[in-house]
Design an enzyme around this catalytic site. Structure first.
Site, PDB file in Angstrom:
ATOM      1  N   ASN A  94     108.035  66.210  25.868  1.00 15.14           N
ATOM      2  CA  ASN A  94     106.653  66.492  26.279  1.00 15.14           C
ATOM      3  C   ASN A  94     106.359  65.912  27.658  1.00 15.14           C
ATOM      4  OD1 ASN A  94     106.513  67.584  23.778  1.00 15.14           O
ATOM      5  ND2 ASN A  94     105.345  65.902  22.864  1.00 15.14           N
ATOM      6  N   ASP A  96     103.170  65.499  28.536  1.00 15.52           N
ATOM      7  CA  ASP A  96     101.891  64.779  28.439  1.00 15.52           C
ATOM      8  C   ASP A  96     102.149  63.279  28.358  1.00 15.52           C
ATOM      9  OD1 ASP A  96     102.022  63.761  25.631  1.00 15.52           O
ATOM     10  OD2 ASP A  96     101.986  65.870  25.083  1.00 15.52           O
ATOM     11  N   HIS A 111     111.924  65.861  30.110  1.00 14.04           N
ATOM     12  CA  HIS A 111     111.469  67.073  30.808  1.00 14.04           C
ATOM     13  C   HIS A 111     110.411  66.771  31.877  1.00 14.04           C
ATOM     14  CE1 HIS A 111     112.901  69.932  27.343  1.00 14.04           C
ATOM     15  NE2 HIS A 111     113.893  69.435  28.046  1.00 14.04           N
ATOM     16  N   CYS A 138     102.673  65.774  51.734  1.00 14.65           N
ATOM     17  CA  CYS A 138     103.308  64.659  51.036  1.00 14.65           C
ATOM     18  C   CYS A 138     102.777  63.367  51.657  1.00 14.65           C
ATOM     19  CB  CYS A 138     104.827  64.729  51.175  1.00 14.65           C
ATOM     20  SG  CYS A 138     105.646  63.203  50.636  1.00 14.65           S
ATOM     21  N   GLY A 178     108.496  67.507  15.553  1.00 16.58           N
ATOM     22  CA  GLY A 178     107.673  68.521  16.233  1.00 16.58           C
ATOM     23  C   GLY A 178     108.381  69.302  17.313  1.00 16.58           C
ATOM     24  N   ALA A 222     102.315  66.636  11.782  1.00 21.65           N
ATOM     25  CA  ALA A 222     102.842  65.359  12.278  1.00 21.65           C
ATOM     26  C   ALA A 222     101.894  64.193  11.997  1.00 21.65           C
ATOM     27  CB  ALA A 222     103.095  65.470  13.784  1.00 21.65           C
TER      28      ALA A 222
HETATM   29  N1  APR Z   1     102.991  68.917  13.303  1.00 18.47           N
HETATM   30  C1  APR Z   1     104.346  68.983  13.351  1.00 18.47           C
HETATM   31  N2  APR Z   1     105.009  70.004  13.927  1.00 18.47           N
HETATM   32  C2  APR Z   1     104.278  70.995  14.459  1.00 18.47           C
HETATM   33  C3  APR Z   1     102.867  71.003  14.453  1.00 18.47           C
HETATM   34  C4  APR Z   1     102.218  69.891  13.829  1.00 18.47           C
HETATM   35  N3  APR Z   1     100.891  69.802  13.758  1.00 18.47           N
HETATM   36  N4  APR Z   1     102.448  72.137  15.061  1.00 18.47           N
HETATM   37  C5  APR Z   1     103.525  72.800  15.430  1.00 18.47           C
HETATM   38  N5  APR Z   1     104.657  72.138  15.075  1.00 18.47           N
HETATM   39  C6  APR Z   1     106.059  72.493  15.291  1.00 18.47           C
HETATM   40  C7  APR Z   1     106.310  73.972  15.252  1.00 18.47           C
HETATM   41  O1  APR Z   1     106.576  74.398  13.921  1.00 18.47           O
HETATM   42  C8  APR Z   1     107.548  74.099  16.153  1.00 18.47           C
HETATM   43  O2  APR Z   1     108.740  73.968  15.397  1.00 18.47           O
HETATM   44  O3  APR Z   1     106.400  72.054  16.579  1.00 18.47           O
HETATM   45  C9  APR Z   1     107.410  72.904  17.105  1.00 18.47           C
HETATM   46  C10 APR Z   1     107.017  73.272  18.527  1.00 18.47           C
HETATM   47  O4  APR Z   1     108.030  74.037  19.109  1.00 18.47           O
HETATM   48  P1  APR Z   1     107.966  74.541  20.628  1.00 18.47           P
HETATM   49  O5  APR Z   1     106.647  75.156  20.904  1.00 18.47           O
HETATM   50  O6  APR Z   1     109.182  75.366  20.868  1.00 18.47           O
HETATM   51  O7  APR Z   1     108.031  73.163  21.471  1.00 18.47           O
HETATM   52  P2  APR Z   1     109.284  72.283  21.858  1.00 18.47           P
HETATM   53  O8  APR Z   1     110.326  72.334  20.803  1.00 18.47           O
HETATM   54  O9  APR Z   1     108.763  70.966  22.276  1.00 18.47           O
HETATM   55  O10 APR Z   1     109.824  73.053  23.142  1.00 18.47           O
HETATM   56  C11 APR Z   1     110.916  72.537  23.859  1.00 18.47           C
HETATM   57  O11 APR Z   1     110.611  74.153  25.559  1.00 18.47           O
HETATM   58  O12 APR Z   1     109.324  75.441  26.996  1.00 18.47           O
HETATM   59  C12 APR Z   1     110.057  74.307  26.865  1.00 18.47           C
HETATM   60  O13 APR Z   1     109.993  72.499  28.309  1.00 18.47           O
HETATM   61  C13 APR Z   1     109.338  73.030  27.199  1.00 18.47           C
HETATM   62  O14 APR Z   1     109.737  70.804  26.337  1.00 18.47           O
HETATM   63  C14 APR Z   1     109.529  72.165  25.980  1.00 18.47           C
HETATM   64  C15 APR Z   1     110.756  72.781  25.323  1.00 18.47           C
END
Ligand code: APR
Length: 239
Positions: A94, A96, A111, A138, A178, A222
């Site tokens: 993340n 954030d 990332h 810059c 997550g 989560a």
């Molecule tokens: N609690 C737990 N898990 C959750 C919740 C929640 N409230 N809401 C959603 N999820 C889960 C979803 O089921 C999914 O499996 O979180 C996951 C989010 O997946 P993505 O949207 O693909 O995010 P992420 O895995 O962090 O993506 C990886 O992709 O686009 C790039 O750079 C970006 O760091 C990011 C990377």
């Protein structure tokens, strides 16, 4: 595995841990990649083609960050780091800053970070809470149009990989929280940790695409699942 034998924990977090704070995930229904083209806002080519548009996307995400706050899952992981007698390394995909705001300190943003920019000319990395435009100079080298978000785009190398791989090989417990398991190399961390002997746990809303590699799974939001799991580790109950 008996929880008493654990001394090194590596935790990987993804967008799902921040979802209940109000930050959109990428691939869930209504997620960021349904609204924006990944090629336009998350690749070096997209940035070169339309820097103003890409800056505005990240300016907006930066503004949105000030409207949200950490949720119980972020706080639980900070508590784990503070109270666990061994080592806890948090690796987050993340961008954030909710883990920091909750109190996590041993944290790697693989990332990148929304609240930082970097100069492609002089390589300085700077804190940035406001807005950046192609005209912005810059502050270090004074050149114009050289600042970019300090985030890792598709086709770019994530940060801290040497440190992360070392920790994965040495850990006793690997936990992914997550994350959908679709973006490598992070999606492959479970395979490395497992091969090197770690017990692997998935905490997610639903099975990720790499769910089969985990020994243990707990599915749910989560904010509910993570505090329960942290309590279990801190109380050192057995499975
Ligand atoms: N609690 C737990 N898990 C959750 C919740 C929640 N409230 N809401 C959603 N999820 C889960 C979803 O089921 C999914 O499996 O979180 C996951 C989010 O997946 P993505 O949207 O693909 O995010 P992420 O895995 O962090 O993506 C990886 O992709 O686009 C790039 O750079 C970006 O760091 C990011 C990377």
């Amino acid at each position: 595995m008996g929880l008493n034998q654990i001394s090194k924990i590596v935790i990987l977090t993804g967008a799902g841990i921040s979802a209940e704070s109000g930050i959109q995930t990428f691939r869930d229904k209504g997620g960021l990649w349904e609204k924006y083209s990944l090629e336009e806002v998350a690749t070096p080519q997209g940035f070169r083609k339309n820097p103003r548009f890409v800056h505005e996307f990240y300016n907006q995400r930066r503004r949105d960050l000030f409207k949200v706050k950490p949720n119980p899952a972020h706080y639980a992981l900070a508590r784990l780091e503070q109270e666990f007698p061994g080592e806890v390394l948090l690796v987050t995909q993340n961008v954030d800053d909710l883990h920091e705001r909750a109190g996590s300190r041993n944290l790697l943003h693989m990332h990148g970070e929304l609240l930082k920019v970097r100069c492609e000319a002089c390589n300085v990395i700077l804190k940035e809470e406001g807005e950046i435009f192609p005209e912005t100079k810059c502050p270090k080298c004074g050149r114009q149009g050289t600042l970019r978000p300090h985030v890792v785009w598709f086709g770019e190398m994530p940060f801290y990989l040497d440190e992360i791989y070392k920790a994965l090989k040495e850990c006793d417990l690997f936990v992914a929280i997550g994350t959908s398991g679709t973006v490598y190399p992070a999606a492959g961390f479970v395979m490395i940790a497992r091969e090197c002997g770690a017990w692997c746990v998935e905490l997610n809303l639903e099975p990720s695409t790499v769910a089969d590699y985990f020994h243990e799974h707990h599915y749910g939001p989560a904010s509910e699942v993570v505090p329960v799991w942290v309590d279990k580790i801190l109380k050192r109950e057995t499975n």
